[in-house]
Design an enzyme around this catalytic site. Structure first.
Site, PDB file in Angstrom:
ATOM      1  N   ARG A   7       0.836  -1.200   0.000  1.00  0.00           N
ATOM      2  CA  ARG A   7       0.000   0.000   0.000  1.00  0.00           C
ATOM      3  C   ARG A   7       0.868   1.246   0.000  1.00  0.00           C
ATOM      4  O   ARG A   7       1.083   1.878  -1.025  1.00  0.00           O
ATOM      5  CB  ARG A   7      -0.948  -0.032   1.213  1.00  0.00           C
ATOM      6  CG  ARG A   7      -2.151   0.921   1.084  1.00  0.00           C
ATOM      7  CD  ARG A   7      -1.836   2.357   1.446  1.00  0.00           C
ATOM      8  NE  ARG A   7      -1.407   2.528   2.827  1.00  0.00           N
ATOM      9  CZ  ARG A   7      -0.990   3.684   3.315  1.00  0.00           C
ATOM     10  NH1 ARG A   7      -0.943   4.761   2.556  1.00  0.00           N
ATOM     11  NH2 ARG A   7      -0.586   3.780   4.570  1.00  0.00           N
ATOM     12  N   ASP A   8       1.442   1.599   1.125  1.00  0.00           N
ATOM     13  CA  ASP A   8       2.224   2.835   1.215  1.00  0.00           C
ATOM     14  C   ASP A   8       3.463   2.769   0.332  1.00  0.00           C
ATOM     15  O   ASP A   8       3.906   3.785  -0.209  1.00  0.00           O
ATOM     16  CB  ASP A   8       2.622   3.080   2.670  1.00  0.00           C
ATOM     17  CG  ASP A   8       3.022   4.522   2.931  1.00  0.00           C
ATOM     18  OD1 ASP A   8       2.957   5.337   2.002  1.00  0.00           O
ATOM     19  OD2 ASP A   8       3.389   4.838   4.077  1.00  0.00           O
ATOM     20  N   HIS A 197       4.584   4.155  12.637  1.00  0.00           N
ATOM     21  CA  HIS A 197       4.807   4.147  11.188  1.00  0.00           C
ATOM     22  C   HIS A 197       5.840   5.240  10.903  1.00  0.00           C
ATOM     23  O   HIS A 197       5.534   6.430  11.018  1.00  0.00           O
ATOM     24  CB  HIS A 197       3.489   4.434  10.469  1.00  0.00           C
ATOM     25  CG  HIS A 197       3.588   4.532   8.982  1.00  0.00           C
ATOM     26  ND1 HIS A 197       3.182   3.503   8.149  1.00  0.00           N
ATOM     27  CD2 HIS A 197       4.022   5.515   8.170  1.00  0.00           C
ATOM     28  CE1 HIS A 197       3.364   3.864   6.894  1.00  0.00           C
ATOM     29  NE2 HIS A 197       3.870   5.091   6.881  1.00  0.00           N
ATOM     30  N   HIS A 199       8.968   7.063   8.503  1.00  0.00           N
ATOM     31  CA  HIS A 199       9.660   7.280   7.240  1.00  0.00           C
ATOM     32  C   HIS A 199      11.096   7.684   7.549  1.00  0.00           C
ATOM     33  O   HIS A 199      11.369   8.280   8.591  1.00  0.00           O
ATOM     34  CB  HIS A 199       8.957   8.367   6.416  1.00  0.00           C
ATOM     35  CG  HIS A 199       7.669   7.897   5.802  1.00  0.00           C
ATOM     36  ND1 HIS A 199       7.449   7.877   4.445  1.00  0.00           N
ATOM     37  CD2 HIS A 199       6.529   7.413   6.362  1.00  0.00           C
ATOM     38  CE1 HIS A 199       6.235   7.418   4.189  1.00  0.00           C
ATOM     39  NE2 HIS A 199       5.651   7.123   5.352  1.00  0.00           N
ATOM     40  N   CYS A 230       3.990   9.867   0.425  1.00  0.00           N
ATOM     41  CA  CYS A 230       2.621  10.347   0.292  1.00  0.00           C
ATOM     42  C   CYS A 230       2.529  11.302  -0.891  1.00  0.00           C
ATOM     43  O   CYS A 230       3.282  12.280  -0.950  1.00  0.00           O
ATOM     44  CB  CYS A 230       2.183  11.059   1.568  1.00  0.00           C
ATOM     45  SG  CYS A 230       0.524  11.768   1.456  1.00  0.00           S
ATOM     46  N   ASN A 239       9.391   4.820   3.357  1.00  0.00           N
ATOM     47  CA  ASN A 239       9.249   4.195   4.664  1.00  0.00           C
ATOM     48  C   ASN A 239      10.568   3.552   5.077  1.00  0.00           C
ATOM     49  O   ASN A 239      11.440   3.285   4.248  1.00  0.00           O
ATOM     50  CB  ASN A 239       8.206   3.074   4.601  1.00  0.00           C
ATOM     51  CG  ASN A 239       6.809   3.567   4.310  1.00  0.00           C
ATOM     52  OD1 ASN A 239       6.070   3.898   5.213  1.00  0.00           O
ATOM     53  ND2 ASN A 239       6.447   3.609   3.040  1.00  0.00           N
TER      54      ASN A 239
END
Length: 295
Positions: A7-8, A197, A199, A230, A239
């Site tokens: 996903r990310d 989460h 980065h 993003c 990430n």
């Protein structure tokens, strides 16, 4: 460990992978020992074309006992799609700044918190756990530092959450902030598990992850190959890489149940599919002590 690469990891890349490639990525992660995967995002594909085909991906993922697939949702329509696709968890993003929330999701923070209440209640009725991810928890690209009191307020509103994830969406956090926010969130939302989460935009992601572990946090997000970002946040690069984090955790004596070398190969495989170098380092440097060559 929650593998967020499908996903990310993909949502900010120029090359859009096919559903079959996304399924192959998930299969590789599961084969390496990953048991929680953020597999898809139920957002408007016109805004984020990299996330198109969510239903096709969920129809093709390996379904086994002990493996949970989550889908990101931002509204009730997204939740309905996620439930129809048989996700095991939903992840609802609530930004901590109004400017980011409007640009990313088209709502204010207050409006998103109201939406959260409805989504969490409907997910609970369906027997599906709901995580609240507090985005830009450390800092916003438009408003600057995020006041920690705002995180406390949002965490108190997350009383229906199965888990609260604090996201350093643009990679500005440092370990001292991790310690502070961990303690504030626990006080604001006692009994709700915390997840982080991170980065690695400014090379603090791994230090932040280890600080979270030192504070007793037992769930971390990471992305195979270190991909991610993003599309609505300037300079929000990758990430923390799953394989690089595994190296740090395993060498520190923690057991994740995930094979580090296999994950590193997945990171390099994903780089080939995306046509760009992997930000991760383990795929290039290898582990230590070095593993014997495969036969």
């Amino acid at each position: 460990m929650v593998e967020v690469g499908p996903r990310d990891g993909l949502q900010n890349e120029a090359r859009v992978l096919t559903p079959d490639d996304k399924i192959a990525l998930i299969e590789r992660c599961v084969a390496a020992g990953t048991r929680r995967v953020e597999a898809v995002s139920f957002v408007n594909p016109e805004r984020v074309p990299q996330m198109a085909g969510a239903e096709e991906v969920m129809a093709g993922v390996p379904r086994r006992d002990g493996i949970a697939y989550s889908g990101l949702v931002l509204n009730r329509r997204g939740l309905d799609r996620a439930l129809d696709a048989r996700v095991d968890e939903v992840n609802v993003v609530v930004p901590a700044s109004d400017t980011f929330s409007v640009r990313n999701q088209g709502t204010t923070v207050a409006e998103m918190l109201d939406a959260w209440d409805g989504i969490a209640a409907a997910a609970d009725d369906a027997g599906v756990p709901a995580t609240m991810t507090i985005a830009v928890a450390f800092g916003c690209p438009f408003e600057g530092d995020t006041p920690p009191e705002r995180i406390e307020y949002i965490a108190r509103r997350a009383h229906a959450a199965s888990e609260i994830a604090l996201a350093d969406t643009i990679g500005v956090g440092v370990p001292a902030q991790v310690r502070d926010l961990t303690r504030r969130a626990r006080e604001a939302a006692p009994g709700i598990p915390l997840r982080f989460h991170f980065h690695n935009t400014r090379n603090t992601g791994y230090a932040n992850a280890l600080m979270a572990v030192d504070e007793g946090v037992t769930v971390l997000d990471a992305s195979a190959g270190g991909f991610g970002g993003c599309p609505f946040a300037p300079a929000a690069t990758g990430n923390i890489a799953t394989e690089d984090l595994l190296y740090a955790l395993h060498r520190s004596g923690h057991d994740t149940g995930i094979d580090m070398e296999s994950t590193a190969r997945t990171g390099m495989w994903l780089a080939e599919r995306l046509g760009v170098p992997a930000p991760s380092l383990l795929g290039r440097a290898g582990g230590f002590p070095a593993s014997p060559p495969e036969r």
